[in-house]
Design an enzyme around this catalytic site. Structure first.
Site, PDB file in Angstrom:
ATOM      1  N   GLN A 126      23.933  24.422  39.796  1.00  0.00           N
ATOM      2  CA  GLN A 126      23.075  25.486  40.628  1.00  0.00           C
ATOM      3  C   GLN A 126      21.678  25.128  40.989  1.00  0.00           C
ATOM      4  OE1 GLN A 126      22.296  28.538  37.558  1.00  0.00           O
ATOM      5  NE2 GLN A 126      21.877  30.196  39.096  1.00  0.00           N
ATOM      6  N   SER A 129      16.183  27.268  40.072  1.00  0.00           N
ATOM      7  CA  SER A 129      14.728  26.883  39.668  1.00  0.00           C
ATOM      8  C   SER A 129      14.221  25.754  40.440  1.00  0.00           C
ATOM      9  CB  SER A 129      14.927  26.962  38.134  1.00  0.00           C
ATOM     10  OG  SER A 129      15.567  27.975  37.558  1.00  0.00           O
ATOM     11  N   GLU A 244      29.004  38.223  37.366  1.00  0.00           N
ATOM     12  CA  GLU A 244      29.848  37.796  36.025  1.00  0.00           C
ATOM     13  C   GLU A 244      29.333  38.113  34.663  1.00  0.00           C
ATOM     14  OE1 GLU A 244      32.980  36.703  34.104  1.00  0.00           O
ATOM     15  OE2 GLU A 244      33.187  37.324  35.879  1.00  0.00           O
ATOM     16  N   SER A 383      15.117  34.992  31.368  1.00  0.00           N
ATOM     17  CA  SER A 383      14.570  35.067  29.919  1.00  0.00           C
ATOM     18  C   SER A 383      14.785  36.199  29.256  1.00  0.00           C
ATOM     19  CB  SER A 383      13.108  34.432  29.928  1.00  0.00           C
ATOM     20  OG  SER A 383      12.211  35.526  30.478  1.00  0.00           O
TER      21      SER A 383
HETATM   22  C1  LIG Z   1      18.896  24.431  29.377  1.00  0.00           C
HETATM   23  C2  LIG Z   1      18.228  25.132  30.346  1.00  0.00           C
HETATM   24  C3  LIG Z   1      19.367  24.872  31.463  1.00  0.00           C
HETATM   25  C4  LIG Z   1      19.066  25.589  32.805  1.00  0.00           C
HETATM   26  N1  LIG Z   1      19.926  25.340  33.865  1.00  0.00           N
HETATM   27  C5  LIG Z   1      19.606  25.803  35.013  1.00  0.00           C
HETATM   28  C6  LIG Z   1      20.416  25.589  36.176  1.00  0.00           C
HETATM   29  O1  LIG Z   1      21.589  25.269  35.947  1.00  0.00           O
HETATM   30  N2  LIG Z   1      20.248  25.945  37.241  1.00  0.00           N
HETATM   31  C7  LIG Z   1      18.819  26.640  37.599  1.00  0.00           C
HETATM   32  O2  LIG Z   1      18.429  27.070  38.653  1.00  0.00           O
HETATM   33  N3  LIG Z   1      17.787  26.810  36.391  1.00  0.00           N
HETATM   34  C8  LIG Z   1      18.193  26.743  35.391  1.00  0.00           C
HETATM   35  N4  LIG Z   1      17.451  26.934  34.253  1.00  0.00           N
HETATM   36  C9  LIG Z   1      16.080  27.361  34.479  1.00  0.00           C
HETATM   37  C10 LIG Z   1      15.875  28.500  33.912  1.00  0.00           C
HETATM   38  O3  LIG Z   1      16.601  29.660  34.577  1.00  0.00           O
HETATM   39  C11 LIG Z   1      14.505  28.873  33.846  1.00  0.00           C
HETATM   40  O4  LIG Z   1      13.964  28.150  32.625  1.00  0.00           O
HETATM   41  C12 LIG Z   1      13.931  30.330  33.154  1.00  0.00           C
HETATM   42  O5  LIG Z   1      14.303  30.980  34.462  1.00  0.00           O
HETATM   43  C13 LIG Z   1      12.471  30.501  33.127  1.00  0.00           C
HETATM   44  O6  LIG Z   1      11.747  29.863  33.934  1.00  0.00           O
HETATM   45  P1  LIG Z   1      10.610  28.785  33.413  1.00  0.00           P
HETATM   46  O7  LIG Z   1      11.237  27.857  32.575  1.00  0.00           O
HETATM   47  O8  LIG Z   1       9.906  28.406  34.615  1.00  0.00           O
HETATM   48  O9  LIG Z   1       9.538  29.573  32.665  1.00  0.00           O
HETATM   49  P2  LIG Z   1       8.526  30.680  33.236  1.00  0.00           P
HETATM   50  O10 LIG Z   1       9.110  31.529  34.078  1.00  0.00           O
HETATM   51  O11 LIG Z   1       7.196  29.799  33.241  1.00  0.00           O
HETATM   52  O12 LIG Z   1       8.311  31.556  31.754  1.00  0.00           O
HETATM   53  C14 LIG Z   1       7.316  30.976  30.765  1.00  0.00           C
HETATM   54  C15 LIG Z   1       7.525  32.282  29.769  1.00  0.00           C
HETATM   55  O13 LIG Z   1       6.732  33.131  30.234  1.00  0.00           O
HETATM   56  C16 LIG Z   1       7.599  34.427  30.256  1.00  0.00           C
HETATM   57  N5  LIG Z   1       7.372  35.139  31.573  1.00  0.00           N
HETATM   58  C17 LIG Z   1       7.551  34.883  32.898  1.00  0.00           C
HETATM   59  N6  LIG Z   1       7.226  36.137  33.536  1.00  0.00           N
HETATM   60  C18 LIG Z   1       7.078  37.035  32.558  1.00  0.00           C
HETATM   61  C19 LIG Z   1       6.665  38.529  32.724  1.00  0.00           C
HETATM   62  N7  LIG Z   1       6.689  38.947  33.994  1.00  0.00           N
HETATM   63  N8  LIG Z   1       6.687  39.191  31.695  1.00  0.00           N
HETATM   64  C20 LIG Z   1       6.715  38.956  30.577  1.00  0.00           C
HETATM   65  N9  LIG Z   1       7.058  37.571  30.169  1.00  0.00           N
HETATM   66  C21 LIG Z   1       7.219  36.635  31.395  1.00  0.00           C
HETATM   67  C22 LIG Z   1       8.959  34.050  30.145  1.00  0.00           C
HETATM   68  O14 LIG Z   1       9.899  34.791  29.657  1.00  0.00           O
HETATM   69  C23 LIG Z   1       8.833  32.899  29.285  1.00  0.00           C
HETATM   70  O15 LIG Z   1       8.677  33.136  28.030  1.00  0.00           O
HETATM   71  C24 LIG Z   1      17.915  26.267  32.745  1.00  0.00           C
HETATM   72  C25 LIG Z   1      17.110  26.450  31.900  1.00  0.00           C
HETATM   73  C26 LIG Z   1      17.096  25.671  30.719  1.00  0.00           C
HETATM   74  C27 LIG Z   1      16.191  25.698  29.773  1.00  0.00           C
END
Ligand SMILES: Cc1cc2nc3c(=O)[nH]c(=O)nc-3n(C[C@H](O)[C@H](O)[C@H](O)COP(=O)(O)OP(=O)(O)OC[C@H]3O[C@@H](n4cnc5c(N)ncnc54)[C@H](O)[C@@H]3O)c2cc1C
Lengths: 398, 362
Positions: A126, A129, A244, A383
């Site tokens: 996928q 991100s 899903e 998240s």
């Molecule tokens: C082990 C793992 C596997 C993954 N696998 C995939 C994959 O296969 N494909 C894929 O596309 N992605 C994948 N992801 C990515 C995942 O979807 C993102 O990590 C997630 O969407 C959060 O984005 P970020 O890490 O950039 O954190 P950020 O968005 O930068 O968030 C940082 C913090 O801020 C908080 N935050 C952000 N916006 C707000 C808001 N508006 N209000 C309150 N709090 C907020 C978040 O909850 C978090 O605590 C994976 C991530 C991990 C850790």
């Protein structure tokens, strides 16, 4: 009110149990139970076993090889397989891409890709991100520019789970910078063998390699690999994220983990007594069990409503939050049960065929790394903060 | 009242902090973790030469400190920089050498010429059964010890082990050389870096250090003070790193620290960490009181850093999102270390129970 399953559902449960007893290889369930690493071949082996029985894509429509099961049957299946320590079905092709293709793809795309997902020819990953686009997914920048019969793709995806095994990646790409950000996104299928794609591993805090960065430099993708219409990708992506959801709470996996935890608490001695008799630990365990029982019924209520045609958007968010909290709490209690033996860590013991002596209780080696690794549960798939935003807006109207 | 650490201690802190910044940077830490010993022996030797190890012990035995606040500030710096090494092992073994007046052995440890560790908790075997208390037999200059001890810090690198064993008249501390007959060692790495080992003694020759069981309690109390100070320092690193990230990471066009949902969570983390810091100070401040008071404050501190430690580690990762899950970011290693400190010298619940027990007896 009556919380019993129907006799038909119970009969179905029995059928699933018999199947698992006969067909789930002990080698695989042992690995899952003891927290050993599952390799690509292990996951493919389990997929093939399910596929042979016609149960791999159980949520697809029958015409494409699905089962026509009710949501309740799917819940039972997922719960029973988890309790039996079956490997989890890898969701990317089966549960994420396929429903999108079936709803928005062409007949030709379905005919080409779906059978290959079923028989394991294609492993999908996928590509949503990006480094700058996590919670704010719509800010994604990876660009696809139309050039005759192709798109030229440039940019970077990240956190791509199991991308190291993948033959294909489904990507959200930017095809327009005009208007609302959401309205310039397209859904593109990209062959990982195309020149210009580079996959780099990311090492997670437990030392494991399960996610990757994927770089795209002038990658040529045929326009026939576009799903649906250009600039409508956001709609499909959202559909994918809400589709899903019967298993989002992970009830079965929590039940299996809780069983293991209780067994551990019975056999672990603390201060001369079994840990399960320690009042503080027993209180933690009891609260967890109550939370799980409550969530189970909440989940069934949501499924019941879904069966009656109600799309569970905000409810899925609730299940996602509570489900991940419960799994993380189980990991926490396992860690506590290990006492000082949470700390020793022999990485090789997570590989098949390790025949060295364990350090301390035989179950203790993987539990700290499992605890750390499962911190991801509250981060990915939207998240838990983002899920709370959804509840705030969609249910509470605040 | 005076909450300043004083000039001499500030000098100690500055020296150690500079040395660690220079010799124990992140790359050095990675290399140390990957090595067989789990720590950098040259760094250890350098620290000994600077007198850092001596700061943990009194002047009578060749040190130049040894007060609970000396211990606290040294472990605070360890928590900030996170160099793996037998710090706690040295402290606890050393406290018993100090109690025994064994200036010669301790002198070698303080000089970095010899590595000492402390073996107290019984080993647990694969089926969960706990080894019986180690036993000692003999008299005068001639003792042997038998038993199995679990998760002994840096055992594989140790030259000597201070082992607790039952003489029949209560618990006593013995000195065992790791090269002696009847000593079996199984060495392994730890999930948060560093190493430990399982120790099996079969009639191993031993020297009695002290048969005063209260000296063992004092050594453990010193270990708890150290652990609390280290944990508080790790938390402060996590807090500062997370704050920095909340200010710089942008989503939805603004720094994520502008989201009230995260602001309030961060405020809770910050206020809890202040409580943990106070708990660590309480433990050091009450170290010299009667044993029951001392132990109550030590348990209060270990309970608090355990509880707050979980919160601080989990929230730091969560608020970083995916990047908080990576090996590459030092933050994840601080989170792991903090979580594992929760398992050292008894976990949160055990210390809560001990606090209740001590309070009821008072
Ligand atoms: C082990 C793992 C596997 C993954 N696998 C995939 C994959 O296969 N494909 C894929 O596309 N992605 C994948 N992801 C990515 C995942 O979807 C993102 O990590 C997630 O969407 C959060 O984005 P970020 O890490 O950039 O954190 P950020 O968005 O930068 O968030 C940082 C913090 O801020 C908080 N935050 C952000 N916006 C707000 C808001 N508006 N209000 C309150 N709090 C907020 C978040 O909850 C978090 O605590 C994976 C991530 C991990 C850790």
């Amino acid at each position: 009110m009556n919380l019993d399953f129907t006799p038909e559902d119970e009969a179905f449960r029995e059928e699933v149990r018999v199947f698992l007893k006969e067909k789930l290889p002990k080698r695989l369930s042992d690995k899952v139970r003891t927290g050993q690493h599952l390799g690509k071949a292990d996951m493919e082996e389990w997929h093939a076993i399910l596929n042979e029985r016609g149960w791999l894509a159980n949520h697809w429509p029958k015409e494409w090889g699905g089962t026509g099961w009710s949501v309740m049957q799917r819940f039972i299946f997922e719960t029973e397989t988890a309790i039996a320590h079956a490997p989890r079905v890898v969701p990317f092709g089966l549960s994420m891409l396929a429903p999108v293709l079936i709803k928005y793809g062409t007949e030709e795309q379905c005919r080409h890709y779906l059978p290959r997902i079923l028989d394991g020819t294609d492993w999908w990953c996928q590509g949503y991100s990006e480094p700058g686009a996590g919670s704010d997914l719509a800010s994604l920048k990876t660009q696809a520019v139309r050039d005759g019969d192709h798109y030229i793709v440039n940019g970077q995806k990240t956190w791509t789970t199991l991308g190291q095994h993948a033959d294909w990646i489904f990507c959200l790409v930017r095809t327009s910078n005009e208007g609302k950000r959401q309205e310039g996104i397209s859904f593109l299928l990209i062959d990982m063998k195309t020149p210009g794609i580079e996959v780099r591993p990311i090492k997670l805090l437990d030392g494991d390699h399960e996610v990757n960065e994927v770089f795209f430099t002038d990658v040529k993708v045929p326009v026939t690999n576009l799903v649906g219409e250009e600039n409508k990708g956001w709609t499909y992506a959202k559909y994918l994220l809400t589709y899903e959801r019967t298993n989002i709470a992970g009830v079965g996996s929590s039940m299996a983990m809780l069983d293991r935890l209780k067994e551990v608490a019975r056999t672990t001695m603390r201060g001369g007594k079994p840990l399960i008799e320690d009042p503080l630990y027993a209180a933690r365990l009891a609260k967890l069990e109550i939370d799980l029982e409550n969530m189970k019924t909440t989940n069934l209520r949501v499924l019941d409503a879904a069966g009656a045609g109600h799309a569970p958007v905000a409810e899925s968010s609730m299940l996602k939050i509570r489900g991940t909290e419960i799994r993380q709490e189980i990991n926490d209690l396992m860690r506590r049960a290990a006492g000082r033996y949470a700390q020793p860590f022999i990485a090789e013991a997570l590989d098949e065929g390790f025949n060295g002596e364990p350090v301390g209780p035989e179950w203790a080696n993987p539990i700290a790394s499992e605890y750390f690794n499962n911190r991801k549960l509250s981060i990915f798939g939207g998240s838990n903060e983002v899920q709370r935003e959804i509840i705030t807006k969609a249910v509470l109207g605040l | 009242m005076d909450f300043s650490i004083g000039e001499d201690r500030q000098m100690l802190v500055d020296t150690l902090s500079r040395y660690l910044a220079d010799k124990a940077d992140w790359k050095a830490r990675e290399a140390a973790i990957e090595s067989d010993t789990g720590f950098d022996k040259a760094m250890w030797q350098g620290m000994a030469e600077l007198g850092i190890l001596g700061a943990l012990f009194g002047e009578e035995v060749g040190g130049f400190g040894g007060s609970p606040f000396d211990i606290g500030v040294v472990f605070g710096e360890v928590g900030k920089a996170l160099p793996p090494g037998p710090f706690l092992a040295t402290l606890m073994a050393g406290k018993l050498l100090e109690a025994a007046g064994d200036a010669e052995t301790l002198g070698n440890v303080i000089a970095g010429a010899s590595i000492a560790t402390f073996a107290h908790e019984p080993a647990v075997s694969a089926d969960g059964s706990v080894a019986p208390q180690a036993s000692a037999s003999g008299s005068g200059d001639s003792w042997t010890v038998s038993g199995a001890k679990g998760v002994v810090d840096y055992l594989g690198s140790a030259d000597v082990v201070v082992v607790t064993a039952d003489t029949g008249n209560g618990l006593a501390a013995f000195l065992v050389e790791t090269g002696a007959s009847g000593v079996e060692i199984r060495d392994y790495p730890l999930v948060d870096g560093g190493a430990a080992g399982e120790l099996t003694l079969s009639d191993a020759p031993a020297r009695l250090l002290t048969d005063d069981a209260s000296a063992i309690d004092t050594a453990i109390a010193a270990g708890l003070v150290a652990t609390a100070w280290e944990a508080a320092a790790v938390m402060e690193v996590l807090r500062d790193e997370t704050l920095e990230y909340l200010r710089t990471r942008k989503q939805f066009g603004i720094p994520i620290g502008k989201f009230q949902a995260l602001q309030h969570r961060m405020a809770t983390v910050a206020l809890e960490i202040e409580q943990a810091r106070s708990a660590a100070i309480n433990a050091a401040a009450n170290f010299g009181k009667d044993a029951a008071t001392r132990d109550r404050f030590c348990s209060a501190a270990k309970y608090t850093v355990g509880k707050v430690g979980r919160l601080a580690a989990e929230e730091a990762i969560q608020m970083h999102g995916g990047i908080g899950m990576t090996w590459e970011l030092p933050l994840s290693h601080y989170a792991k270390r903090l979580t594992m400190l929760g398992h050292v010298l008894g976990e949160e619940d055990e210390h809560l129970a001990r606090f209740i027990e001590l309070s009821m007896a008072a």
